[in-house]
Design a protein around this motif. Sequence first.
Motif, PDB file in Angstrom:
ATOM      1  N   ALA A  84       0.840  -1.197   0.000  1.00 34.53           N
ATOM      2  CA  ALA A  84       0.000   0.000   0.000  1.00 34.53           C
ATOM      3  C   ALA A  84       0.874   1.246   0.000  1.00 34.53           C
ATOM      4  N   LEU A  85       0.223   2.397   0.076  1.00 29.61           N
ATOM      5  CA  LEU A  85       0.897   3.690  -0.020  1.00 29.61           C
ATOM      6  C   LEU A  85       0.814   4.474   1.291  1.00 29.61           C
ATOM      7  N   PRO A  86       1.767   5.374   1.520  1.00 32.58           N
ATOM      8  CA  PRO A  86       1.706   6.252   2.699  1.00 32.58           C
ATOM      9  C   PRO A  86       0.731   7.406   2.477  1.00 32.58           C
ATOM     10  N   VAL A  87      -0.553   7.080   2.386  1.00 33.01           N
ATOM     11  CA  VAL A  87      -1.618   8.038   2.111  1.00 33.01           C
ATOM     12  C   VAL A  87      -2.698   7.882   3.179  1.00 33.01           C
ATOM     13  N   THR A  88      -3.223   8.975   3.673  1.00 31.87           N
ATOM     14  CA  THR A  88      -4.314   8.936   4.646  1.00 31.87           C
ATOM     15  C   THR A  88      -5.646   8.870   3.915  1.00 31.87           C
ATOM     16  N   GLU A  89      -6.398   7.801   4.134  1.00 36.89           N
ATOM     17  CA  GLU A  89      -7.631   7.566   3.383  1.00 36.89           C
ATOM     18  C   GLU A  89      -8.716   8.574   3.730  1.00 36.89           C
ATOM     19  N   ASP A  90      -9.443   8.996   2.678  1.00 39.96           N
ATOM     20  CA  ASP A  90     -10.533   9.952   2.853  1.00 39.96           C
ATOM     21  C   ASP A  90     -11.683   9.564   1.933  1.00 39.96           C
ATOM     22  N   THR A  91     -12.091   8.291   2.006  1.00 35.90           N
ATOM     23  CA  THR A  91     -13.154   7.801   1.134  1.00 35.90           C
ATOM     24  C   THR A  91     -14.500   7.699   1.839  1.00 35.90           C
ATOM     25  N   GLY A  92     -14.485   7.516   3.144  1.00 37.65           N
ATOM     26  CA  GLY A  92     -15.731   7.311   3.873  1.00 37.65           C
ATOM     27  C   GLY A  92     -16.296   5.915   3.717  1.00 37.65           C
ATOM     28  N   LEU A  93     -15.547   4.988   3.121  1.00 35.16           N
ATOM     29  CA  LEU A  93     -16.013   3.622   2.962  1.00 35.16           C
ATOM     30  C   LEU A  93     -16.129   2.939   4.320  1.00 35.16           C
ATOM     31  N   GLU A  94     -17.067   2.022   4.436  1.00 39.30           N
ATOM     32  CA  GLU A  94     -17.242   1.304   5.692  1.00 39.30           C
ATOM     33  C   GLU A  94     -16.056   0.388   5.995  1.00 39.30           C
ATOM     34  N   PHE A  95     -15.275   0.075   4.973  1.00 41.11           N
ATOM     35  CA  PHE A  95     -14.085  -0.758   5.174  1.00 41.11           C
ATOM     36  C   PHE A  95     -12.811   0.056   4.930  1.00 41.11           C
ATOM     37  N   SER A  96     -12.844   1.325   5.286  1.00 39.67           N
ATOM     38  CA  SER A  96     -11.673   2.195   5.140  1.00 39.67           C
ATOM     39  C   SER A  96     -10.497   1.660   5.947  1.00 39.67           C
ATOM     40  N   SER A  97      -9.320   2.113   5.572  1.00 36.05           N
ATOM     41  CA  SER A  97      -8.095   1.704   6.249  1.00 36.05           C
ATOM     42  C   SER A  97      -8.169   1.983   7.748  1.00 36.05           C
ATOM     43  N   GLU A  98      -7.761   0.996   8.519  1.00 28.54           N
ATOM     44  CA  GLU A  98      -7.682   1.142   9.969  1.00 28.54           C
ATOM     45  C   GLU A  98      -6.271   1.501  10.423  1.00 28.54           C
ATOM     46  N   ARG A  99      -5.367   1.698   9.461  1.00 26.43           N
ATOM     47  CA  ARG A  99      -3.993   2.068   9.773  1.00 26.43           C
ATOM     48  C   ARG A  99      -3.772   3.524   9.366  1.00 26.43           C
ATOM     49  N   PRO A 100      -3.617   4.417  10.336  1.00 30.13           N
ATOM     50  CA  PRO A 100      -3.453   5.839  10.012  1.00 30.13           C
ATOM     51  C   PRO A 100      -2.275   6.068   9.074  1.00 30.13           C
ATOM     52  N   GLY A 101      -2.521   6.851   8.028  1.00 32.11           N
ATOM     53  CA  GLY A 101      -1.458   7.218   7.103  1.00 32.11           C
ATOM     54  C   GLY A 101      -1.077   6.149   6.105  1.00 32.11           C
ATOM     55  N   VAL A 102      -1.832   5.057   6.043  1.00 34.24           N
ATOM     56  CA  VAL A 102      -1.541   3.980   5.084  1.00 34.24           C
ATOM     57  C   VAL A 102      -2.845   3.612   4.371  1.00 34.24           C
ATOM     58  N   MET A 103      -2.774   3.471   3.057  1.00 35.74           N
ATOM     59  CA  MET A 103      -3.985   3.219   2.273  1.00 35.74           C
ATOM     60  C   MET A 103      -3.661   2.457   0.995  1.00 35.74           C
ATOM     61  N   HIS A 104      -4.566   1.585   0.590  1.00 34.99           N
ATOM     62  CA  HIS A 104      -4.498   0.984  -0.744  1.00 34.99           C
ATOM     63  C   HIS A 104      -5.113   1.979  -1.729  1.00 34.99           C
ATOM     64  N   ALA A 105      -4.268   2.913  -2.190  1.00 38.50           N
ATOM     65  CA  ALA A 105      -4.734   3.976  -3.082  1.00 38.50           C
ATOM     66  C   ALA A 105      -4.347   3.725  -4.531  1.00 38.50           C
ATOM     67  N   CYS A 106      -3.812   2.534  -4.821  1.00 38.82           N
ATOM     68  CA  CYS A 106      -3.403   2.229  -6.199  1.00 38.82           C
ATOM     69  C   CYS A 106      -3.996   0.920  -6.699  1.00 38.82           C
ATOM     70  N   GLY A 107      -4.922   0.337  -5.925  1.00 40.55           N
ATOM     71  CA  GLY A 107      -5.605  -0.864  -6.390  1.00 40.55           C
ATOM     72  C   GLY A 107      -4.885  -2.160  -6.135  1.00 40.55           C
ATOM     73  N   HIS A 108      -3.820  -2.148  -5.328  1.00 41.98           N
ATOM     74  CA  HIS A 108      -3.093  -3.392  -5.093  1.00 41.98           C
ATOM     75  C   HIS A 108      -3.934  -4.410  -4.321  1.00 41.98           C
ATOM     76  N   ASP A 109      -4.876  -3.933  -3.508  1.00 39.76           N
ATOM     77  CA  ASP A 109      -5.793  -4.862  -2.850  1.00 39.76           C
ATOM     78  C   ASP A 109      -6.673  -5.570  -3.879  1.00 39.76           C
ATOM     79  N   ILE A 110      -7.016  -4.856  -4.944  1.00 36.92           N
ATOM     80  CA  ILE A 110      -7.765  -5.453  -6.063  1.00 36.92           C
ATOM     81  C   ILE A 110      -6.904  -6.497  -6.767  1.00 36.92           C
ATOM     82  N   HIS A 111      -5.662  -6.126  -7.091  1.00 34.41           N
ATOM     83  CA  HIS A 111      -4.766  -7.041  -7.805  1.00 34.41           C
ATOM     84  C   HIS A 111      -4.526  -8.315  -7.000  1.00 34.41           C
ATOM     85  N   THR A 112      -4.268  -8.148  -5.700  1.00 38.72           N
ATOM     86  CA  THR A 112      -4.007  -9.301  -4.837  1.00 38.72           C
ATOM     87  C   THR A 112      -5.216 -10.220  -4.791  1.00 38.72           C
TER      88      THR A 112
END
Length: 408
Positions: A84-112
């Motif tokens: 993942a990337l060092p990005v703070t998520e701001d999507t409001g999704l119910e399954f948003s990142s629970e790790r502050p400052g870390v986010m799958h912002a490039c789709g790697h969770d999709i690829h995996t």
Amino acid sequence: MDSACISTFISGWVAENREEIRGWRRHLHRHPELSHMEIATTEFILEKLRGAGLEPQRLPSTGATVDIGPKDKPLIAFRGDIDALPVTEDTGLEFSSERPGVMHACGHDIHTTIVLALAVGLSEFIKTYGEDALPVQIRIIFQPAEEVMDGGATDVIEAGALEDVQTIFAVHAEPKLRTGEIGIRTGAITSASDVVEIVLRGNGGHTSRPHLTADLVYAAGRIITELPGLLARRLDPRSGTVLAFGAVNGGSTFNAIPQEVRLLGTFRTAQVGVWRQGEQLLRELLESIVAPTQAEMELRYTKGVPPVMNDDVATALLAQAVKATDPHALREAPQSSGGEDFSWYLEHIPGTMARLGAWNGQGEKPDLHQPDIVLDERCIGVGIRLFAGVIDQFGGASEGDYLSSAHP
């Protein structure tokens, strides 16, 4: 058994297990990990693979591989990146990142999720029909650390993950394409991406007496304005070469010429030949620009990744897989100036990367690496079925024809 039944079987399996597969993606999205730190992600992958009766191999640090199918048949590979990337998520999704400052912002969770589901689905296929029903052996690569300069692809290759592999495939989520669409391109689909740091030094002085100094601000201005233009006169414009600066630092007040100025930017190109000579060419041009200013110049050039050069035969095979799944889904992907370390695999073996449409068709199209990006989860099923269709393409007489043309 007709090899076309592979994609039929996988499509049915995906439909039956849609909620579980979506749950895998949401778990990964909720628990992202940065490059070289994907410990829990790796454990999650290993758990799911072992639960399906497979025997994955952990890579030396993080990541894993798993082989599926008959060992006496040609080996092909599918790659998914897991970091993942060092990005703070701001999507409001119910399954948003629970790790502050870390986010799958490039789709790697999709690829995996795509390659994980492909592996588990193929395991079920083998339980039903036997592994000899597969026309090839398949290796799934769960690659760490795609998002950093010291990327994971080279570590994966060094660990032997490409041993005996004859061709490799990957997809990248593309929010500029509608879900269901697949973008392909022969040749360069991404660019090389190198980091350029230029350090200028001089004795400094008062702005009222610039003739007694090496005026570093003036020298930096010459570099910023002249270097891109000179590159454009030395390189074929069709090479897709771009030099741009993102940071210029030097000085602290209006009436003092500084003793040091730093410029930081990127050098990108779509041609491997240009990439290989980039540092030497930049050094030559910089020396000619800076010499009249009497400034001292240091070039710190960090090689990134070469461009992803999609093999024409592998890309044609992928296109056939797209057409077999949905004849209206095929699109020509534009060449991107972004970097992608899948290119390192293609320095060793032929292969291809496709753009996987991930826009739901509503509102503005989002952009990668942004804190508010939301990708359409329906693209996961499209990606799984696409890779199953690729395996179908190796069935029958086309298998030998393809492998012989891919490896002269």
